[in-house]
Design a protein around this motif. Structure first.
Motif: not given
Length: 243
Positions: A1-11
């Motif tokens: 989808d032409k995005t970079v997604r950053i995730w919180d590993a804790r949640t």
């Protein structure tokens, strides 16, 4: 989808979504976690600042570019290419504004590399630094894994047991072993010091991703495994737990 997604590993929640120019296929964190490098199918490389979640610069390369990585100091940026080379850039130079502003929707031209390392006769696909920071390895379409000295930028060994293009690499946490995956029916695990095979891990499908545990002698791997109906199995296997 032409995005970079950053995730919180804790949640386990997505905390940021950053739009990019193309369909992304490669991504890498900088050693200090302050930047991300993202590569797409159109040979654009975007440098993203993680604090502001903003693309600082997008560069269009005139040739195929694949996996990338920073050296342990974060000062040098290594990029594998379709010409069988690894281009080495000063990261500071990559962040400098281009001489002429790009047209809307276009990436700026990439700067010239500070050095070009030649060690393969076909496309270079993957690149990995050892945790010790003393070595890095490159995998190519010529089925070779080349091992390099970081300080000298010199090739010190090649491993040639695989028969298909090398897709993925990983060093063990103590930098003693390197694993290489391809379309071969095995994952080759070699002693870094001697180049001799330590283990051949049988697999039923081409290997897409392999990774050693950061602290233990465990190896995770995933590939193109199919179920009985021919559907993607989506499985992950881990080698090294006591049986």
């Amino acid at each position: 989808d032409k995005t970079v997604r950053i995730w919180d590993a804790r949640t386990s929640k997505c905390v940021h979504a950053i739009e990019t120019r193309g369909e992304n296929i490669n991504i890498r964190w900088s050693p200090d976690g302050q930047h991300l490098a993202v590569g797409d199918k159109e040979d654009n490389i975007s440098i993203i600042e993680t604090r502001k979640c903003k693309a600082l610069r997008t560069m269009k390369f005139p040739h195929e570019v694949n996996e990338m990585a920073w050296d342990p100091s974060g000062r040098l940026f290594f990029l594998t290419t379709g010409a069988g080379n690894v281009d080495v850039f000063s990261f500071v130079d990559l962040l400098k504004p281009p001489p002429a502003p790009p047209k809307p929707g276009d990436g700026s031209a990439a700067p010239a590399p500070a050095a070009t390392l030649t060690g393969h006769t076909a496309n270079c696909y993957c690149l990995e630094f050892s945790p010790s920071g003393e070595r890095f390895a490159v995998g190519g379409a010529d089925a070779l894994v080349s091992l390099w000295d970081v300080k000298e930028l010199a090739c010190v060994a090649t491993f040639a047991r695989l028969e298909w293009p090398v897709r993925t690499l990983s060093f063990s946490h103590d930098s003693s072993y390197i694993a290489a995956g391809s379309e071969d029916p095995l994952i080759d695990v070699a002693h870094v010091a001697t180049g001799k095979q330590a283990l051949a891990v049988p697999v039923k499908a081409p290997s897409n991703s392999i990774a050693f545990h950061p602290k233990r002698m465990l190896l995770a791997f995933a590939g193109d495994d199919k179920d009985k109906m021919g559907r993607d199995e989506g499985s992950l296997r881990i080698l090294g737990f006591p049986s």
